[in-house]
Design a protein around this motif. Structure first.
Motif, PDB file in Angstrom:
ATOM      1  N   GLY A 139     -15.143  -6.184   6.757  1.00 36.11           N
ATOM      2  CA  GLY A 139     -15.812  -7.414   7.159  1.00 36.11           C
ATOM      3  C   GLY A 139     -16.171  -8.315   5.999  1.00 36.11           C
ATOM      4  O   GLY A 139     -16.816  -9.351   6.192  1.00 36.11           O
ATOM      5  N   LEU A 140     -15.755  -7.930   4.786  1.00 32.73           N
ATOM      6  CA  LEU A 140     -16.080  -8.724   3.604  1.00 32.73           C
ATOM      7  C   LEU A 140     -15.439 -10.106   3.667  1.00 32.73           C
ATOM      8  O   LEU A 140     -16.051 -11.110   3.283  1.00 32.73           O
ATOM      9  CB  LEU A 140     -15.614  -7.984   2.349  1.00 32.73           C
ATOM     10  N   ALA A 141     -14.212 -10.173   4.177  1.00 27.80           N
ATOM     11  CA  ALA A 141     -13.530 -11.465   4.288  1.00 27.80           C
ATOM     12  C   ALA A 141     -14.239 -12.375   5.288  1.00 27.80           C
ATOM     13  O   ALA A 141     -14.441 -13.572   5.029  1.00 27.80           O
ATOM     14  CB  ALA A 141     -12.076 -11.247   4.710  1.00 27.80           C
ATOM     15  N   SER A 142     -14.638 -11.814   6.436  1.00 28.74           N
ATOM     16  CA  SER A 142     -15.352 -12.615   7.437  1.00 28.74           C
ATOM     17  C   SER A 142     -16.702 -13.090   6.908  1.00 28.74           C
ATOM     18  O   SER A 142     -17.118 -14.228   7.149  1.00 28.74           O
ATOM     19  CB  SER A 142     -15.565 -11.786   8.713  1.00 28.74           C
ATOM     20  N   LEU A 289     -25.449  -6.632   2.875  1.00 29.19           N
ATOM     21  CA  LEU A 289     -24.150  -5.991   2.664  1.00 29.19           C
ATOM     22  C   LEU A 289     -24.243  -4.505   2.990  1.00 29.19           C
ATOM     23  O   LEU A 289     -25.202  -3.819   2.607  1.00 29.19           O
ATOM     24  CB  LEU A 289     -23.705  -6.160   1.217  1.00 29.19           C
ATOM     25  N   SER A 290     -23.241  -4.000   3.695  1.00 27.65           N
ATOM     26  CA  SER A 290     -23.178  -2.567   3.988  1.00 27.65           C
ATOM     27  C   SER A 290     -22.682  -1.816   2.762  1.00 27.65           C
ATOM     28  O   SER A 290     -22.179  -2.405   1.798  1.00 27.65           O
ATOM     29  CB  SER A 290     -22.236  -2.323   5.172  1.00 27.65           C
ATOM     30  N   GLN A 291     -22.800  -0.496   2.811  1.00 23.00           N
ATOM     31  CA  GLN A 291     -22.322   0.326   1.703  1.00 23.00           C
ATOM     32  C   GLN A 291     -20.817   0.142   1.500  1.00 23.00           C
ATOM     33  O   GLN A 291     -20.329   0.072   0.360  1.00 23.00           O
ATOM     34  CB  GLN A 291     -22.637   1.803   1.985  1.00 23.00           C
ATOM     35  N   GLY A 298     -17.158  -4.036  -5.340  1.00 19.43           N
ATOM     36  CA  GLY A 298     -17.141  -3.525  -6.709  1.00 19.43           C
ATOM     37  C   GLY A 298     -15.732  -3.190  -7.183  1.00 19.43           C
ATOM     38  O   GLY A 298     -15.342  -3.521  -8.308  1.00 19.43           O
ATOM     39  N   ILE A 299     -14.955  -2.523  -6.329  1.00 19.79           N
ATOM     40  CA  ILE A 299     -13.593  -2.142  -6.714  1.00 19.79           C
ATOM     41  C   ILE A 299     -12.709  -3.375  -6.875  1.00 19.79           C
ATOM     42  O   ILE A 299     -11.913  -3.466  -7.826  1.00 19.79           O
ATOM     43  CB  ILE A 299     -12.999  -1.170  -5.664  1.00 19.79           C
ATOM     44  N   VAL A 335     -13.347   3.326   1.720  1.00 21.77           N
ATOM     45  CA  VAL A 335     -13.760   2.588   2.919  1.00 21.77           C
ATOM     46  C   VAL A 335     -12.663   2.598   3.978  1.00 21.77           C
ATOM     47  O   VAL A 335     -12.881   2.137   5.092  1.00 21.77           O
ATOM     48  CB  VAL A 335     -14.118   1.129   2.559  1.00 21.77           C
ATOM     49  N   LEU A 336     -11.496   3.127   3.633  1.00 24.83           N
ATOM     50  CA  LEU A 336     -10.380   3.239   4.565  1.00 24.83           C
ATOM     51  C   LEU A 336      -9.893   4.677   4.590  1.00 24.83           C
ATOM     52  O   LEU A 336      -9.917   5.366   3.562  1.00 24.83           O
ATOM     53  CB  LEU A 336      -9.200   2.355   4.126  1.00 24.83           C
ATOM     54  N   SER A 337      -9.465   5.143   5.756  1.00 29.31           N
ATOM     55  CA  SER A 337      -8.756   6.417   5.783  1.00 29.31           C
ATOM     56  C   SER A 337      -7.363   6.195   5.209  1.00 29.31           C
ATOM     57  O   SER A 337      -6.886   5.062   5.129  1.00 29.31           O
ATOM     58  CB  SER A 337      -8.653   6.938   7.217  1.00 29.31           C
ATOM     59  N   TRP A 338      -6.722   7.272   4.792  1.00 29.30           N
ATOM     60  CA  TRP A 338      -5.376   7.140   4.219  1.00 29.30           C
ATOM     61  C   TRP A 338      -4.415   6.514   5.230  1.00 29.30           C
ATOM     62  O   TRP A 338      -3.595   5.664   4.886  1.00 29.30           O
ATOM     63  CB  TRP A 338      -4.885   8.509   3.779  1.00 29.30           C
TER      64      TRP A 338
END
Length: 501
Positions: A139-142, A289-291, A298-299, A335-338
């Protein structure tokens, strides 16, 4: 009396909601009436491609001065270009078939096929797509979109702020269609808040226009940039770092984007509409901001910093990108599964790039690319041009209009870059300047909706957005503006920072 639901009704109720990608890929436009298919229409559609292939085969296979490997490379290349230009077949599928034909006929060694998929360009794209997927899923883009739009107080300021946002997104989402997908929800919010058909039309033209015009700002802005860079390294042993590309392209991308925004507003909105107050509803901008968002932010920040300082620490940008992708999909901290990370990758584009690299390398290694230059450009008299101004105009015109006869962005890079670089070599031009200036022109693709998936995505949205005639009208103005802007940037900026022809 209540009717019992039928089996068909229950199936429809259980059917998951369609995504924009499903609608884009499988359904016709709601504004377009589906005409009944005519019997044997495929025969008519095949006449022009087959006739073109026959002529190309005769022209290529007859000359006795060409070695067999060069003839096969030219035929495979001609096959791909003709099918890209005259059919609706998927560009990646065409490139794959042309590459397999080349390998199976002995025109290129089998090792080229495997080496292409091991290229640093491929790994950079895979990592960049995973980064873009994380930005979207968290949701960072939104949030970024809503934070930017929240500062707007009228229609004009909304347009300027959306333009600013889209320039920034070119650095984190390596796909024009991916950036379009991110901003479509905010397009709907703005269109609903405006409640005006003309404002909606102008916004539907603005967003894909800026997405395409701002692509040159970042090396990772489009896959075609990476193809062009790989071909530059193969032909001239020169390269362009991420920082250098940003120095060359970001100023042009900013000026071209804001100028395009101004033109869109002047062409499609009157003064009263531009000054109309508008308030876009905010959904996520005010919550903390969520974790996952902090981790992604940061990445991404660290990745861009390492991209910009690649010359100092020695790590290739592909390596940095893959490390970032691994962190974003790592168990416990990612933040994503593989599996979700792999789903974010456009494998269609990956296959296309791999196949296009094989075709490009075959043209170079067999000497076919040099043969093209000697015959094509020599016959037209371009090779005798000595004035830098004339060469600049020719280079700009060829690249700016290339989207008209070759709709795929990456296909244009694969087809034109080798020829233009060899032309530059024969005229003793700076290969980096030739590549970058031609890439600026090839990034422009606004004349027809089929010229870019981003354009099609906005045209295919529910409700009324824009008509092809609107895009043609806009492009008639912007094409000339881009030509003038490219010339102005060359003499006022590029030639002074190392891009002199």
């Amino acid at each position: 009396m209540t009717k019992m639901p039928t089996v068909q009704t229950r199936k429809q109720a259980q059917r998951p909601p369609e995504s924009i990608w499903t609608r884009f890929e499988s359904k016709p436009s709601p504004k377009t009436q589906v005409k009944p298919k005519r019997q044997f229409r495929w025969v008519v559609d095949a006449v022009w491609p087959l006739a073109s292939l026959a002529v190309a085969a005769i022209a290529i296979l007859l000359p006795g001065s060409l070695p067999t490997q060069a003839r096969l490379s030219l035929f495979a290349f001609a096959l791909a270009v003709i099918l890209w230009s005259t059919t609706r077949l998927n560009a990646a599928y065409i490139a794959l078939i042309a590459m397999l034909l080349l390998v199976l006929s002995g025109g290129s060694p089998q090792e080229q096929l495997f080496d292409a998929l091991a290229s640093d360009i491929i790994w950079l794209m895979i990592g960049a797509f995973i980064l873009g997927g994380a930005v979207q899923k968290t949701g960072l883009a939104s949030r970024l979109t809503q934070l930017v739009v929240a500062r707007a107080h009228n229609v004009s300021s909304v347009f300027w702020l959306v333009t600013t946002l889209l320039i920034l997104l070119a650095f984190v989402i390596p796909s024009t269609s991916g950036r379009a997908a991110v901003v479509i929800p905010i397009f709907r919010s703005i269109a609903k808040a405006a409640g005006d058909r003309r404002i909606t039309r102008a916004l539907a033209l603005l967003m894909p226009t800026i997405i395409l015009v701002s692509t040159i700002s970042a090396l990772v802005g489009a896959g075609s940039h990476l193809i062009a860079l790989d071909l530059l390294q193969q032909i001239s042993s020169e390269s362009i770092s991420f920082l250098q590309w940003s120095i060359y392209g970001l100023p042009f991308g900013i000026v071209a984007s804001y100028l395009s925004c101004w033109i869109v507003m002047r062409l499609f909105l009157d003064r009263k509409r531009r000054q109309r107050p508008i308030r876009v509803p905010q959904q996520a901008a005010n919550r903390p901001l969520s974790q996952a968002e902090w981790t992604t932010l940061g990445i991404i920040t660290g990745t861009i910093a390492l991209w910009l300082t690649a010359d100092w620490h020695g790590l290739e940008i592909a390596t940095v990108t893959v490390v970032a992708a691994a962190l974003l999909t790592a168990p416990g901290i990612g933040v994503l599964s593989w599996k979700d990370g792999l789903k974010a990758v456009s494998w269609n584009l990956i296959i296309f790039v791999g196949a296009a690299l094989v075709l490009g390398h075959a043209l170079i290694d067999s000497g076919a690319a040099q043969w093209i230059i000697d015959r094509l450009f020599g016959a037209t008299g371009i090779a005798q041009a000595s004035s830098p101004a004339i060469l600049l105009l020719i280079l700009s015109f060829i690249s700016l209009t290339s989207h008209i006869y070759m709709t795929s962005h990456t296909a244009r890079a694969a087809a034109l870059v080798p020829a233009l670089l060899y032309l530059g070599s024969s005229l003793q031009l700076n290969p980096v300047a030739v590549l970058f200036i031609s890439t600026v022109g090839m990034d422009y693709c606004l004349t027809f909706p089929v010229s870019s998936k981003a354009l099609l995505m906005f045209q295919e949205l529910e409700g009324e957005t824009y008509q092809p005639s609107d895009l043609l009208y806009l492009s008639a103005v912007l094409l000339l503006v881009h030509l003038v802007l490219m010339v102005a940037f060359y003499y006022g900026y590029w030639r002074w920072i190392g891009l002199a022809l």
